[in-house]
Motif scaffolding. Structure first.
Motif, mmCIF file in Angstrom:
data_model
loop_
_atom_site.group_PDB
_atom_site.id
_atom_site.type_symbol
_atom_site.label_atom_id
_atom_site.label_comp_id
_atom_site.label_asym_id
_atom_site.label_seq_id
_atom_site.Cartn_x
_atom_site.Cartn_y
_atom_site.Cartn_z
ATOM 1 N N ASN A 199 75.843 49.695 40.428
ATOM 2 C CA ASN A 199 76.153 49.619 38.999
ATOM 3 C C ASN A 199 75.540 50.822 38.304
ATOM 4 N N LYS A 200 76.159 51.228 37.213
ATOM 5 C CA LYS A 200 75.571 52.309 36.410
ATOM 6 C C LYS A 200 74.296 51.796 35.768
ATOM 7 N N SER A 201 73.262 52.626 35.779
ATOM 8 C CA SER A 201 72.003 52.264 35.158
ATOM 9 C C SER A 201 72.155 52.231 33.640
ATOM 10 N N ASP A 216 73.174 46.644 42.818
ATOM 11 C CA ASP A 216 73.387 45.329 42.202
ATOM 12 C C ASP A 216 72.825 44.289 43.171
ATOM 13 N N LYS A 223 71.146 57.605 32.128
ATOM 14 C CA LYS A 223 72.520 58.094 32.201
ATOM 15 C C LYS A 223 72.735 58.872 33.507
ATOM 16 N N GLY A 224 73.857 58.612 34.155
ATOM 17 C CA GLY A 224 74.189 59.339 35.382
ATOM 18 C C GLY A 224 73.568 58.755 36.643
ATOM 19 N N LEU A 225 72.786 57.699 36.517
ATOM 20 C CA LEU A 225 72.137 57.090 37.668
ATOM 21 C C LEU A 225 72.801 55.762 37.986
ATOM 22 N N SER A 226 73.020 55.496 39.262
ATOM 23 C CA SER A 226 73.541 54.199 39.694
ATOM 24 C C SER A 226 72.438 53.448 40.419
#
Length: 122
Positions: free
Chosen positions: A99-101, A111, A105-108
């Motif tokens: 999932n997107k953090s 889950d 921003k820009g970090l996954s």
């Protein structure tokens, strides 16, 4: 708890799980952290409003190291948390979604709810 300027910062013991993910050139090390408490208490997720167990309990349930019966026995102190063999997770293959953090921003991020063991082909 520690003071940082005017804010109180709380530190707690945690587990760090490291997962080696196959990349195109080399393995990529992915990490996630959980607390160290296992219990049947459910918490409401601030983002979704859904309720679920804490991160460690959810992870252990998904990996099959814990089931509802064992969880009830833990709550009644019939078994000890040390009976759960976290070391048995070393080398196990798993699958999960990213999932997107929300915070960066820009970090996954992994889950936790999507983690499950990969069944080996016989």
């Amino acid at each position: 708890t520690e003071k940082e300027g005017k804010k109180d910062v709380f530190y707690a013991s945690q587990f760090e799980f490291q997962i080696a993910v196959k990349g195109t050139k080399k393995d990529i090390l992915t990490r996630f952290w959980t607390g160290q408490n296992i219990n049947s208490e459910k918490f409401e997720d601030d983002e979704t409003g859904n309720s679920d167990y804490n991160r460690l309990t959810r992870f252990l349930l998904n990996m099959g190291l814990l089931d509802s019966k064992k969880l009830a026995e833990l709550d009644k102190a019939k078994i000890d948390e040390s009976d759960i063999e976290l070391d048995s997770l070393i080398g196990r293959k798993i699958e999960f979604k990213m999932n997107k953090s929300i915070k960066r921003k820009g970090l996954s991020v992994i889950d936790i709810k999507s983690i499950k063991p990969v069944k080996s082909a016989k």
